[in-house]
Design a protein around this motif. Structure first.
Motif, PDB file in Angstrom:
ATOM      1  N   ARG A 117       0.825  -1.210   0.000  1.00 17.30           N
ATOM      2  CA  ARG A 117       0.000   0.000   0.000  1.00 17.30           C
ATOM      3  C   ARG A 117       0.852   1.249   0.000  1.00 17.30           C
ATOM      4  O   ARG A 117       1.989   1.242   0.446  1.00 17.30           O
ATOM      5  N   GLY A 118       0.289   2.346  -0.457  1.00 15.79           N
ATOM      6  CA  GLY A 118       0.980   3.626  -0.431  1.00 15.79           C
ATOM      7  C   GLY A 118       2.123   3.678  -1.419  1.00 15.79           C
ATOM      8  O   GLY A 118       2.223   2.865  -2.336  1.00 15.79           O
ATOM      9  N   GLU A 119       3.004   4.647  -1.206  1.00 20.21           N
ATOM     10  CA  GLU A 119       4.147   4.811  -2.107  1.00 20.21           C
ATOM     11  C   GLU A 119       5.440   4.594  -1.335  1.00 20.21           C
ATOM     12  O   GLU A 119       5.565   4.949  -0.165  1.00 20.21           O
ATOM     13  N   LYS A 120       6.409   4.008  -2.010  1.00 20.08           N
ATOM     14  CA  LYS A 120       7.718   3.783  -1.409  1.00 20.08           C
ATOM     15  C   LYS A 120       8.409   5.130  -1.213  1.00 20.08           C
ATOM     16  O   LYS A 120       8.324   6.005  -2.071  1.00 20.08           O
ATOM     17  N   VAL A 121       9.094   5.296  -0.078  1.00 17.29           N
ATOM     18  CA  VAL A 121       9.747   6.551   0.264  1.00 17.29           C
ATOM     19  C   VAL A 121      11.191   6.259   0.662  1.00 17.29           C
ATOM     20  O   VAL A 121      11.452   5.307   1.407  1.00 17.29           O
ATOM     21  N   VAL A 126      11.500  10.331   4.770  1.00 13.99           N
ATOM     22  CA  VAL A 126      10.375   9.869   5.580  1.00 13.99           C
ATOM     23  C   VAL A 126       9.868  10.966   6.513  1.00 13.99           C
ATOM     24  O   VAL A 126      10.607  11.872   6.880  1.00 13.99           O
ATOM     25  N   LEU A 127       8.599  10.835   6.880  1.00 18.63           N
ATOM     26  CA  LEU A 127       7.942  11.752   7.807  1.00 18.63           C
ATOM     27  C   LEU A 127       7.294  10.939   8.925  1.00 18.63           C
ATOM     28  O   LEU A 127       7.088   9.726   8.775  1.00 18.63           O
ATOM     29  N   HIS A 128       6.947  11.623  10.026  1.00 15.79           N
ATOM     30  CA  HIS A 128       6.220  10.898  11.065  1.00 15.79           C
ATOM     31  C   HIS A 128       4.878  10.460  10.474  1.00 15.79           C
ATOM     32  O   HIS A 128       4.281  11.171   9.681  1.00 15.79           O
ATOM     33  N   GLY A 129       4.466   9.254  10.801  1.00 13.03           N
ATOM     34  CA  GLY A 129       3.247   8.676  10.243  1.00 13.03           C
ATOM     35  C   GLY A 129       3.523   7.699   9.107  1.00 13.03           C
ATOM     36  O   GLY A 129       2.642   6.939   8.718  1.00 13.03           O
ATOM     37  N   ASP A 130       4.754   7.701   8.564  1.00 12.89           N
ATOM     38  CA  ASP A 130       5.115   6.723   7.536  1.00 12.89           C
ATOM     39  C   ASP A 130       5.365   5.370   8.198  1.00 12.89           C
ATOM     40  O   ASP A 130       5.590   5.282   9.406  1.00 12.89           O
ATOM     41  N   HIS A 183      13.854  -3.038   5.424  1.00  9.01           N
ATOM     42  CA  HIS A 183      13.667  -3.335   4.005  1.00  9.01           C
ATOM     43  C   HIS A 183      13.210  -2.106   3.216  1.00  9.01           C
ATOM     44  O   HIS A 183      13.784  -1.785   2.194  1.00  9.01           O
ATOM     45  N   GLU A 184      12.131  -1.430   3.697  1.00 10.51           N
ATOM     46  CA  GLU A 184      11.643  -0.251   2.979  1.00 10.51           C
ATOM     47  C   GLU A 184      10.736   0.584   3.859  1.00 10.51           C
ATOM     48  O   GLU A 184      10.229   0.138   4.870  1.00 10.51           O
ATOM     49  N   ALA A 185      10.527   1.824   3.417  1.00 13.54           N
ATOM     50  CA  ALA A 185       9.589   2.750   4.064  1.00 13.54           C
ATOM     51  C   ALA A 185       8.487   3.061   3.062  1.00 13.54           C
ATOM     52  O   ALA A 185       8.745   3.161   1.858  1.00 13.54           O
TER      53      ALA A 185
END
Length: 189
Positions: A117-121, A126-130, A183-185
């Motif tokens: 879900r969402g987009e890879k960052v 990154v931001l809080h909430g990611d 692995h990823e954000a």
């Protein structure tokens, strides 16, 4: 006469035993401290004169991420329970799932499905909430752990998650275990 006096004392006594939140306000040295809110709003600490409190309150706005993080933090210390989604026990994806669900954002229940879900960052963006996704333990070939970023301080990312050994805790991505398992954000909000 003594019955009337006793009745009056009881009425006065019960009417002053409210359990409501109160703030003091005066024109000089006003303080507003709210430590627990039932609406899951972030905790606010303001001190100063009433005018500065009102000015600060009018400038403060909370994002959906702030509310989700505040909701998730209320589970800090809850023990780990595989498949758990309550204060009786919670797993990592249950914590994230319930925190987002409370604000009408429905994610898949499993961390490996959330990672779609969402987009890879990139980590630097990154931001809080990611969300942070990890490949941990013996299952390093697939995503099996998720955490919610609660803060970014001094180039270190803090995230809340549930571990099988410590339950719901806040960890730092710079800890070697989590950095190696990362692995990823992804950004859902």
């Amino acid at each position: 006469m003594s019955r009337i006096t006793l009745l009056m004392l009881l009425i006065v006594g019960f009417s002053s035993c409210k359990s409501s939140k109160r703030t003091t306000s005066s024109s000089v040295g006003s303080t507003k401290i709210i430590t627990k809110k039932s609406t899951n709003e972030p905790t606010v600490f303001n001190t100063g004169t009433q005018n500065s409190v009102e000015a600060t309150a009018s400038k403060v706005s909370y994002s959906t991420a702030d509310y989700i993080i505040t909701f998730a933090k209320q589970f800090e210390g809850v023990r780990y329970k595989w498949g758990g989604t309550t204060e009786a026990g919670m797993d990592c994806s249950g914590l994230v799932y319930e925190s987002f669900k409370t604000y009408d954002i429905i994610l898949p229940r499993a961390s490996k499905d959330m990672a779609k879900r969402g987009e890879k960052v990139a980590l630097k963006d990154v931001l809080h909430g990611d969300l942070l996704f990890f490949k941990t333990g013996n299952r390093r070939n697939s995503i099996n752990h998720v955490g919610l970023i609660v803060a970014i301080r001094n180039n270190d990312i803090e995230f809340i998650h549930s571990t099988s050994s410590k339950g719901v805790i806040i960890s730092r991505l710079n800890e070697s275990y989590w950095l190696n398992a990362f692995h990823e954000a992804r950004r859902v909000l």
